[in-house]
Design an enzyme around this catalytic site. Sequence first.
Site, PDB file in Angstrom:
ATOM      1  N   CYS B  80       0.830  -1.210   0.000  1.00  0.00           N
ATOM      2  CA  CYS B  80       0.000   0.000   0.000  1.00  0.00           C
ATOM      3  C   CYS B  80       0.870   1.268   0.000  1.00  0.00           C
ATOM      4  CB  CYS B  80      -0.976  -0.031   1.171  1.00  0.00           C
ATOM      5  SG  CYS B  80      -2.320   1.143   0.991  1.00  0.00           S
ATOM      6  N   HIS B 173      -3.235  -5.449   1.583  1.00  0.00           N
ATOM      7  CA  HIS B 173      -2.556  -5.667   2.865  1.00  0.00           C
ATOM      8  C   HIS B 173      -2.463  -7.156   3.214  1.00  0.00           C
ATOM      9  CE1 HIS B 173      -2.325  -1.454   3.972  1.00  0.00           C
ATOM     10  NE2 HIS B 173      -3.497  -1.321   3.389  1.00  0.00           N
ATOM     11  N   GLU B 175      -0.744  -8.491   5.313  1.00  0.00           N
ATOM     12  CA  GLU B 175      -0.512  -8.658   6.751  1.00  0.00           C
ATOM     13  C   GLU B 175      -1.810  -8.668   7.547  1.00  0.00           C
ATOM     14  OE1 GLU B 175      -0.230  -5.966   5.066  1.00  0.00           O
ATOM     15  OE2 GLU B 175      -0.757  -4.196   6.261  1.00  0.00           O
TER      16      GLU B 175
END
Lengths: 310, 190
Positions: B80, B173, B175
């Site tokens: 991002c 994302h 994560e």
Amino acid sequence: MSANTETSAAGAAAGQDRPATGTTLVKRGLAEMLKGGVIMDVVTPEQARIAEDAGAVSVMALERVPADIRAHGGVSRMSDPEMVQGVQAAVSIPVMAKARIGHFGEAQILQALGVDYVDESEVLTPADEVHHIDKWAFTVPFVCGATNLGEALRRIGEGACMIRSKGEAGTGNIVEAVRHLRSITGDIRRIAAAGDEAELFEWAKQLRAPLPLVQEISDTGVLPVPLFCAGGIATPADASLVMQLGAEAAFVGSGIFKSSNPPKMASAIVEAVTHYRDPGILAKISSGLGEAMAGLETAGLTTKMAERGW
Amino acid sequence: MKPRVGVLALQGGFAAHAAILHRLDVRVDEIRTAEQLAAVDALVMPGGESTTMSMLLERSGLLEALAERLDGGMGVLGTCAGMILLAAEVVDGRADQHSLGMVDITVRRNAYGTQIESFEADIDVDGLESPFHAVFIRAPVVERAGPEVEVLARHEERPVLCRSGRVTVAAFHPELSGDGRLHARFLADL
């Protein structure tokens, strides 16, 4: 509805081809991206640009900073949509705006304006003395204030995706935010150390909090959503203090635009939140900032905003 | 010896990246200064606000150190805002925003709109047997990918995961969804 049910609903939506908006993961995800950052109160597009130039991760668009709300008195409401749109047009970072506690009508308007986060805030005059907004009903995520863990978990149970302390707004006095953060993080540690389920039942009862959320804290040892600090931050040292006490980001209200040199104070607080554990860097960025905002002793206040919310 | 992986921790989603990396048997360091960067073998640049990170990179003296390590071939995963900082060209950024120019792509910031348009969706990734669940938060859009850039995944025709040499960038994302496969692949490629 508990946060757990909502999370699994988001998981189920994941299997579909159509992208899912407004899910718990997406709402909490933006809070995750604001970590280590500073969210600044602004009352004009010009102030919003100063905030963005100084490195703010987000701005809170409102008509008056809390120090002026305090001085002005009267009923304090959601900002004029035109003002919010002016701020949205001025910056590329996320824009937040405040709705009164329980005022879902204001929140619906803010969602229609496309704000990135709604703050159901005690700084405005409450619209409902019993109920908070049903935040699950919205696509836009909400942040709510909390003075203790029970209040935080009730707000999360209602759908809040970020919790902030409720330090006494507009005072430039950090003492209240410190009390809230210590209370929240201390109770989290005590719940994580609980001996058995029966103790968790008792915790839920004492805190007046949803049991599934207490059980989740017992499993994970952390609040289910990001924990930020708000209320009373006036210097880089204040920001460092609250970050070391467990806050993951900082809201700064009157502390920036009520100081003598707002651009300088703003960038110093931004750096302080990043380098909060490095006293050498903090000493350098704290030097020569000019006057911090004038503070207020909280004991002498007739209106305690932190007591608003139920 | 375990590889040392740094997570740029100036601002943003660094904690979630560190949590995933900890599961993958590497040593994880939070990076806020040039000295800390010098000690790691690879770097993750998380999501957050690219404007804020760009300023903090400059003020902390990390910008030059990072550019030097990138020129030296250090492996980087940028997600991002990390992707925006690593891109060759940024549309709708701030005039004073730094571009490290490591991947020949043009990205547009916040191209999907405000947070209300943020979404999650399954995407197919080259080399992964099952779809990856991707979370897009006020995500950038890749408007152009140069001929040297490998596009590893797309969403609605647009590239969302790209690789150029040892630099991997994602518009989403990885994560946040709890799936460590893209981090594991990044580590395997080092």
